[in-house]
Motif scaffolding. Structure first.
Motif, mmCIF file in Angstrom:
data_model
loop_
_atom_site.group_PDB
_atom_site.id
_atom_site.type_symbol
_atom_site.label_atom_id
_atom_site.label_comp_id
_atom_site.label_asym_id
_atom_site.label_seq_id
_atom_site.Cartn_x
_atom_site.Cartn_y
_atom_site.Cartn_z
ATOM 1 N N MET A 19 24.037 32.357 21.902
ATOM 2 C CA MET A 19 22.817 31.633 22.267
ATOM 3 C C MET A 19 23.074 30.151 22.135
ATOM 4 N N ASP A 20 22.662 29.407 23.154
ATOM 5 C CA ASP A 20 22.660 27.959 23.035
ATOM 6 C C ASP A 20 21.234 27.492 23.306
ATOM 7 N N SER A 21 21.043 26.240 23.567
ATOM 8 C CA SER A 21 19.679 25.729 23.734
ATOM 9 C C SER A 21 19.015 26.230 25.016
ATOM 10 N N ASP A 22 19.799 26.776 25.940
ATOM 11 C CA ASP A 22 19.242 27.183 27.231
ATOM 12 C C ASP A 22 19.044 28.685 27.403
ATOM 13 N N HIS A 23 19.962 29.484 26.886
ATOM 14 C CA HIS A 23 19.906 30.915 27.183
ATOM 15 C C HIS A 23 20.811 31.728 26.257
ATOM 16 N N VAL A 24 20.623 33.055 26.344
ATOM 17 C CA VAL A 24 21.502 33.999 25.664
ATOM 18 C C VAL A 24 22.524 34.468 26.685
ATOM 19 N N GLU A 25 23.767 34.552 26.262
ATOM 20 C CA GLU A 25 24.839 35.049 27.116
ATOM 21 C C GLU A 25 25.409 36.328 26.536
ATOM 22 N N ILE A 26 25.843 37.205 27.412
ATOM 23 C CA ILE A 26 26.676 38.326 27.013
ATOM 24 C C ILE A 26 28.092 37.940 27.416
ATOM 25 N N ARG A 27 29.034 38.131 26.512
ATOM 26 C CA ARG A 27 30.426 37.768 26.764
ATOM 27 C C ARG A 27 31.310 38.965 26.467
ATOM 28 N N LEU A 28 32.278 39.155 27.316
ATOM 29 C CA LEU A 28 33.245 40.227 27.146
ATOM 30 C C LEU A 28 34.630 39.621 27.262
ATOM 31 N N SER A 29 35.452 39.864 26.256
ATOM 32 C CA SER A 29 36.824 39.355 26.310
ATOM 33 C C SER A 29 37.799 40.508 26.152
ATOM 34 N N ASP A 30 38.978 40.308 26.705
ATOM 35 C CA ASP A 30 40.047 41.297 26.611
ATOM 36 C C ASP A 30 41.354 40.523 26.546
ATOM 37 N N SER A 37 40.288 31.268 37.379
ATOM 38 C CA SER A 37 38.956 30.671 37.227
ATOM 39 C C SER A 37 38.092 31.074 38.412
ATOM 40 N N GLY A 38 36.788 31.093 38.192
ATOM 41 C CA GLY A 38 35.851 31.389 39.265
ATOM 42 C C GLY A 38 35.695 32.867 39.592
ATOM 43 N N VAL A 39 35.978 33.737 38.638
ATOM 44 C CA VAL A 39 35.787 35.168 38.862
ATOM 45 C C VAL A 39 34.316 35.420 39.169
ATOM 46 N N SER A 40 34.046 36.294 40.136
ATOM 47 C CA SER A 40 32.651 36.640 40.415
ATOM 48 C C SER A 40 32.472 38.137 40.231
ATOM 49 N N GLY A 41 31.253 38.526 39.939
ATOM 50 C CA GLY A 41 30.931 39.925 39.692
ATOM 51 C C GLY A 41 29.891 40.024 38.605
ATOM 52 N N ASP A 42 29.785 41.192 38.022
ATOM 53 C CA ASP A 42 28.756 41.456 37.029
ATOM 54 C C ASP A 42 29.338 42.080 35.772
ATOM 55 N N ILE A 43 28.629 41.874 34.669
ATOM 56 C CA ILE A 43 28.828 42.654 33.450
ATOM 57 C C ILE A 43 27.671 43.644 33.446
ATOM 58 N N ALA A 44 27.989 44.930 33.563
ATOM 59 C CA ALA A 44 26.959 45.968 33.598
ATOM 60 C C ALA A 44 26.886 46.655 32.244
ATOM 61 N N ILE A 56 28.208 37.209 36.362
ATOM 62 C CA ILE A 56 29.164 36.365 35.653
ATOM 63 C C ILE A 56 29.006 34.921 36.119
ATOM 64 N N ALA A 57 28.816 34.012 35.160
ATOM 65 C CA ALA A 57 28.608 32.598 35.458
ATOM 66 C C ALA A 57 29.818 31.747 35.103
ATOM 67 N N ALA A 58 30.661 32.242 34.204
ATOM 68 C CA ALA A 58 31.810 31.448 33.757
ATOM 69 C C ALA A 58 32.891 32.380 33.234
ATOM 70 N N ASN A 59 34.113 31.881 33.300
ATOM 71 C CA ASN A 59 35.201 32.654 32.708
ATOM 72 C C ASN A 59 36.420 31.792 32.417
ATOM 73 N N PRO A 60 36.883 31.819 31.168
ATOM 74 C CA PRO A 60 38.228 31.344 30.887
ATOM 75 C C PRO A 60 39.204 32.503 31.149
ATOM 76 N N VAL A 64 34.787 36.852 30.284
ATOM 77 C CA VAL A 64 33.726 36.623 31.259
ATOM 78 C C VAL A 64 32.417 36.460 30.496
ATOM 79 N N ALA A 65 31.545 35.619 31.023
ATOM 80 C CA ALA A 65 30.255 35.345 30.381
ATOM 81 C C ALA A 65 29.154 35.381 31.432
ATOM 82 N N ALA A 66 28.029 35.984 31.060
ATOM 83 C CA ALA A 66 26.890 36.086 31.974
ATOM 84 C C ALA A 66 25.602 35.816 31.206
ATOM 85 N N PRO A 67 24.737 34.961 31.746
ATOM 86 C CA PRO A 67 23.450 34.737 31.079
ATOM 87 C C PRO A 67 22.541 35.959 31.224
#
Length: 129
Positions: A19-30, A37-44, A56-60, A64-67
């Motif tokens: 959680m930051d000041s704007d939203h909660v994110e779900i993050r999955l790392s492996d 960079s710029g992966v698109s898709g969903d975390i289901a 997915i909004a961002a990814n190192p 992957v991270a999704a609000p």
């Protein structure tokens, strides 16, 4: 601020909520991933009767991270508190189960710190406010 069921050292995967000041994110790392960079898709996620997909909004390289829309945050955490496990799917990988055993205590602490309503008895103080 983050809440995470324990990661799986055998698979190198971690699931966390941030959680930051704007939203909660779900993050999955492996640790085995090497993502461009710029992966698109969903975390289901499937948690009991709840099935949701978050874009997915961002990814190192290994994450992957999704609000999570604010209107769905409480519902997701409530479902996690009632379930013993959840299924997570990202990209073309097969869904995998994440144990939620014992996670209610952590979820309640996360909610308290983030100021999210929940089922924590007695609530708690947020030392960052």
């Amino acid at each position: 601020m983050r809440q995470m069921p324990p990661g799986n050292p055998d698979t190198g995967r971690d699931l966390l909520f941030r959680m930051d000041s704007d939203h909660v994110e779900i993050r999955l790392s492996d640790s085995h991933w090497s993502l461009p960079s710029g992966v698109s898709g969903d975390i289901a996620v499937n948690i009991g009767p709840i099935a949701k997909a978050f874009h997915i909004a961002a990814n190192p390289r290994i994450m992957v991270a999704a609000p999570i829309p604010s209107s769905e945050v409480t519902m997701i955490f409530d479902a996690m508190d009632k379930a013993s496990s959840m299924l997570v799917k990202v990209g073309n990988e097969a869904p995998y189960a994440v144990s939620l055993a014992g996670s209610t205590r952590v979820t309640n602490a996360f909610r308290t710190c983030a100021g999210i309503s929940g089922n924590a008895p007695g609530g708690g103080a947020n030392p960052f406010k």
